[in-house]
Structure formats: structure tokens, C-alpha cells
Design an enzyme around this catalytic site. Structure first.
Site, PDB file in Angstrom:
ATOM      1  N   ARG A   1       0.725  -1.102   0.156  1.00 25.37           N
ATOM      2  CA  ARG A   1       0.146  -0.075  -0.004  1.00 25.37           C
ATOM      3  C   ARG A   1       0.972   1.204  -0.241  1.00 25.37           C
ATOM      4  O   ARG A   1       1.933   1.264   0.689  1.00 25.37           O
ATOM      5  CB  ARG A   1      -1.063  -0.003   1.171  1.00 25.37           C
ATOM      6  CG  ARG A   1      -2.044  -0.851   1.024  1.00 25.37           C
ATOM      7  CD  ARG A   1      -3.196  -0.558   0.023  1.00 25.37           C
ATOM      8  NE  ARG A   1      -4.195  -1.230   0.090  1.00 25.37           N
ATOM      9  CZ  ARG A   1      -4.417  -2.200  -0.782  1.00 25.37           C
ATOM     10  NH1 ARG A   1      -3.503  -2.611  -1.521  1.00 25.37           N
ATOM     11  NH2 ARG A   1      -5.654  -2.868  -0.924  1.00 25.37           N
TER      12      ARG A   1
ATOM     13  N   GLU B   1      -3.450   7.537  -5.080  1.00 24.59           N
ATOM     14  CA  GLU B   1      -3.467   6.749  -6.350  1.00 24.59           C
ATOM     15  C   GLU B   1      -4.638   7.219  -6.876  1.00 24.59           C
ATOM     16  O   GLU B   1      -5.553   7.218  -6.517  1.00 24.59           O
ATOM     17  CB  GLU B   1      -3.557   5.230  -5.698  1.00 24.59           C
ATOM     18  CG  GLU B   1      -2.309   4.337  -6.501  1.00 24.59           C
ATOM     19  CD  GLU B   1      -2.382   2.745  -5.833  1.00 24.59           C
ATOM     20  OE1 GLU B   1      -3.417   2.374  -5.963  1.00 24.59           O
ATOM     21  OE2 GLU B   1      -1.489   2.676  -5.142  1.00 24.59           O
TER      22      GLU B   1
ATOM     23  N   HIS C   1       0.301   0.085  -9.963  1.00 26.05           N
ATOM     24  CA  HIS C   1      -0.563  -0.866  -9.332  1.00 26.05           C
ATOM     25  C   HIS C   1      -0.998  -2.120 -10.195  1.00 26.05           C
ATOM     26  O   HIS C   1      -2.098  -2.603 -10.135  1.00 26.05           O
ATOM     27  CB  HIS C   1      -1.525  -0.211  -8.931  1.00 26.05           C
ATOM     28  CG  HIS C   1      -2.109  -1.013  -7.589  1.00 26.05           C
ATOM     29  ND1 HIS C   1      -2.981  -0.041  -6.368  1.00 26.05           N
ATOM     30  CD2 HIS C   1      -2.178  -2.246  -7.232  1.00 26.05           C
ATOM     31  CE1 HIS C   1      -3.219  -0.945  -5.358  1.00 26.05           C
ATOM     32  NE2 HIS C   1      -3.074  -2.371  -5.732  1.00 26.05           N
TER      33      HIS C   1
ATOM     34  N   ASP D   1       5.075  -0.043  -6.772  1.00 28.84           N
ATOM     35  CA  ASP D   1       3.836  -0.547  -7.716  1.00 28.84           C
ATOM     36  C   ASP D   1       2.455   0.250  -6.834  1.00 28.84           C
ATOM     37  O   ASP D   1       1.540   0.318  -7.574  1.00 28.84           O
ATOM     38  CB  ASP D   1       3.500  -1.873  -7.573  1.00 28.84           C
ATOM     39  CG  ASP D   1       2.410  -2.165  -8.319  1.00 28.84           C
ATOM     40  OD1 ASP D   1       2.613  -1.940  -9.376  1.00 28.84           O
ATOM     41  OD2 ASP D   1       1.624  -2.922  -7.889  1.00 28.84           O
TER      42      ASP D   1
END
Length: 321
Positions: free
Chosen positions: A234, A263, A282, A258
Site C-alpha cells: 500500500r 493513487e 499498481h 507499484d
């Protein structure tokens, strides 16, 4: 069950909802897809549904309280930080997730990012594509075998990663809040020791209030100046401002991310433009197989709840069916 049952799908990261429609249709339930993921839109839709399924959208306290018929909130994924679980529990609504659907994919992705850092693949790729063919452009590189990887957290993904790392001759340390090694045989150390001893740190912890910005300025300073930080868990586990400062001051060698905070991130941010930072969108969880498994698992849990059954993979253990 009545044909009037309706299931809200807040959002999805895949092209269609055919799997969801097929499973729900067999249970005589209708799928309703949200047109937007803002709270006001979800509140309006939630008023008339019997279940909520969510991928990345935030199912807030207000959304849950606006859904008097709701029998389940099902997460299409592993983490539940986008769901107001305490509110659902208070209202007697089960919350579920899909805890093992992408274990293989995410562990492979974390390993891939580690290898890209170790061999400077991202750096060389960018430079070479720009017309610079110079193997000496990167800093010194070391043989992978014999180096040390620190795993922060030992959930399903990290446990699957351990044998992959050992197969490459890497030494694996770990830190968990409980101190348990979960049968991996990893040497368990404090977070400070892990940071000080690791050449690569891979984060596999959940995002909860206690772990937000787990990697802040102080903890980044604990790391070796030659070390890399890898995050497939996360984004909020790393303070991005502190990471950028650490890179500017050469406190660490680089990072591979990632996941981000927020986000999606602003890719014009200097942190993500830096050659020492590898970024992927992601994508660690994605494969055809993992998506099919997750979607099927989540919808089956919805159907269980609509039938009055106790659904699989409850994340609010105090829920009473």
C-alpha cells in the site's frame, strides 16, 4: 430469493462485468454498476441495493449507513483500508475480502522489482532508449547471491516470496509486529535491525493507522546508502516526501514502487521522474487467472450473504450471522 435483489459494483479495473453478472444472475440478483466513485454518487446508489462490492472505491461510513438493505460489503481485493469496516460491523454487515487470489503474482512482481533494482534494469532501459549506450553509467553493482533481503510483514505474499528469494542465494530477514515467522524459518529482527542489515527491503504490511508512513524520514535513515526500498503493498506505508528527500540526499540508493499515495499519483512529481525510482501502475496483482479468481470469489461471497449464509473470508470477526 426475490429477483428484486440488487448488487452495487462501485468500480472495476477490468474491461467488463460478465463474470459478476453470470454469478449474480444465477442467484437471481441484478448487478448495478456505479457511474462514478465519489461519495455522493455511491450514497445515492447504495440506498436501493442489497450488497456492495468494491474494488478501489471508498465505501465510507456514510455510504454504508445509507444502505439499509445491505447484507454484505465485499472487497474485490485483499486490503480493506477503503472500507469502513467498523461501521459495517456495528450495523451487523459482514465484510469480506479475497486474501489469496494474487499471492503468486504479487510475489513475482516484488521479485521482479528487486531484480530490476539489483541489475539497474530500469536505469539502463531509460538511458539506452534515449540513445546512451554506456554500461558504466550506473553505479557499482554487486552479485545478488549473498546479499540480504528484509521483508516487512509475513502475510501470504511474503511467505510465497521467501523460497523464491532463497533460490537466488539471498539471505532473508523479516520483521512482523507479532514477531512470528509463520513457519518460514526467517530470522526475525526489529525493524531497525532489518533496515540496517538489508540490501533490499520489500514491504508486505497492511495499511492501518499504526503503519501509515511506516517508512518515514527517520526509518529511511536507518537504511544502508546502497539499499533499495520495494513496495507492492500500500502506498501509504511510505511517506513520499520523506522518500524524495532521502533520494536527494543519497540516504538510500533507490526505490521500486507499484503502489502510491495518493493513487493514482501525479507522475510529474520529481520523485517518480527520478531515474533511481522504478514505478509500475499498481499492476502487481494482475493476471488473467488472478482476476478471474478474485471476481468469482467475491461474487460467491455476495451470493452466500444474500442467501443468509455466513460468507467466506470474513474480515470483521465480531460479525454475528
Amino acid at each position: 430469493m426475490s429477483s428484486a435483489l440488487r448488487v452495487l459494483l462501485t468500480d472495476r479495473a477490468w474491461p467488463d462485468a460478465e463474470i459478476e453478472k453470470k454469478i449474480l444472475g444465477a442467484a437471481r440478483a441484478e448487478l448495478v454498476e456505479a457511474t462514478a466513485t465519489d461519495e455522493a454518487t455511491l450514497i445515492g446508489l447504495a440506498k436501493d441495493v442489497d450488497a456492495i462490492a468494491t474494488n478501489w472505491a471508498h465505501v465510507t461510513e456514510a455510504v454504508i449507513r445509507s444502505a439499509p438493505r445491505c447484507r454484505i460489503v465485499a472487497r474485490l481485493g485483499i486490503g480493506i483500508d477503503n472500507i469502513a469496516v467498523s461501521t459495517a460491523t456495528e450495523l451487523g454487515i459482514p465484510v469480506t475480502n479475497c486474501p489469496d487470489y494474487c499471492v503468486s503474482e504479487v510475489s513475482d512482481h516484488a521479485l521482479g522489482l528487486l531484480l530490476a533494482c539489483a541489475r539497474q534494469i530500469g536505469f539502463f532501459h531509460l538511458r539506452t532508449k534515449r540513445g546512451e549506450y554506456d554500461l558504466s553509467a550506473a553505479g557499482p553493482m554487486r552479485r545478488l547471491s549473498g546479499q540480504t533481503v528484509g521483508l516487512v510483514g509475513l502475510g501470504n505474499t511474503a511467505r510465497e516470496l521467501v523460497p523464491k528469494l532463497r533460490a537466488l542465494g539471498l539471505t532473508v530477514l523479516s520483521h512482523t509486529r507479532s514477531g512470528a515467522d509463520y513457519g518460514t524459518g526467517c530470522r526475525m529482527v526489529s525493524l531497525k535491525e532489518l533496515c540496517e542489515q538489508s540490501d533490499y527491503i520489500s514491504i508486505h504490511a497492511p495499511l492501518v493507522p499504526e503503519t501509515r508512513h511506516l517508512f518515514n524520514a527517520e526509518r529511511l535513515r536507518w537504511m544502508k546508502p546502497t539499499a533499495y526500498l520495494i513496495n507492492t503493498s500500500r502506498g501509504g506505508l511510505i511517506d513520499p516526501a520523506a522518500l524524495w528527500e532521502a533520494l536527494q540526499k543519497n540516504v538510500i540508493a533507490g526505490a521500486a514502487l507499484d503502489v502510491f499515495e495518493p493513487e493514482p499519483p501525479d507522475l510529474n512529481d520529481p520523485l517518480y521522474q527520478d531515474e533511481r525510482v522504478i514505478v509500475t501502475p499498481h499492476a502487481a496483482f494482475v493476471s488473467q487467472e488472478s482476476l478471474d479468481q478474485m471476481r468469482t470469489q467475491a461474487m460467491n461471497q455476495v451470493v452466500q450473504a444474500l442467501r443468509g449464509e455466513r460468507p467466506d473470508n470474513l474480515v470483521n470477526p465480531t460479525y454475528q450471522a
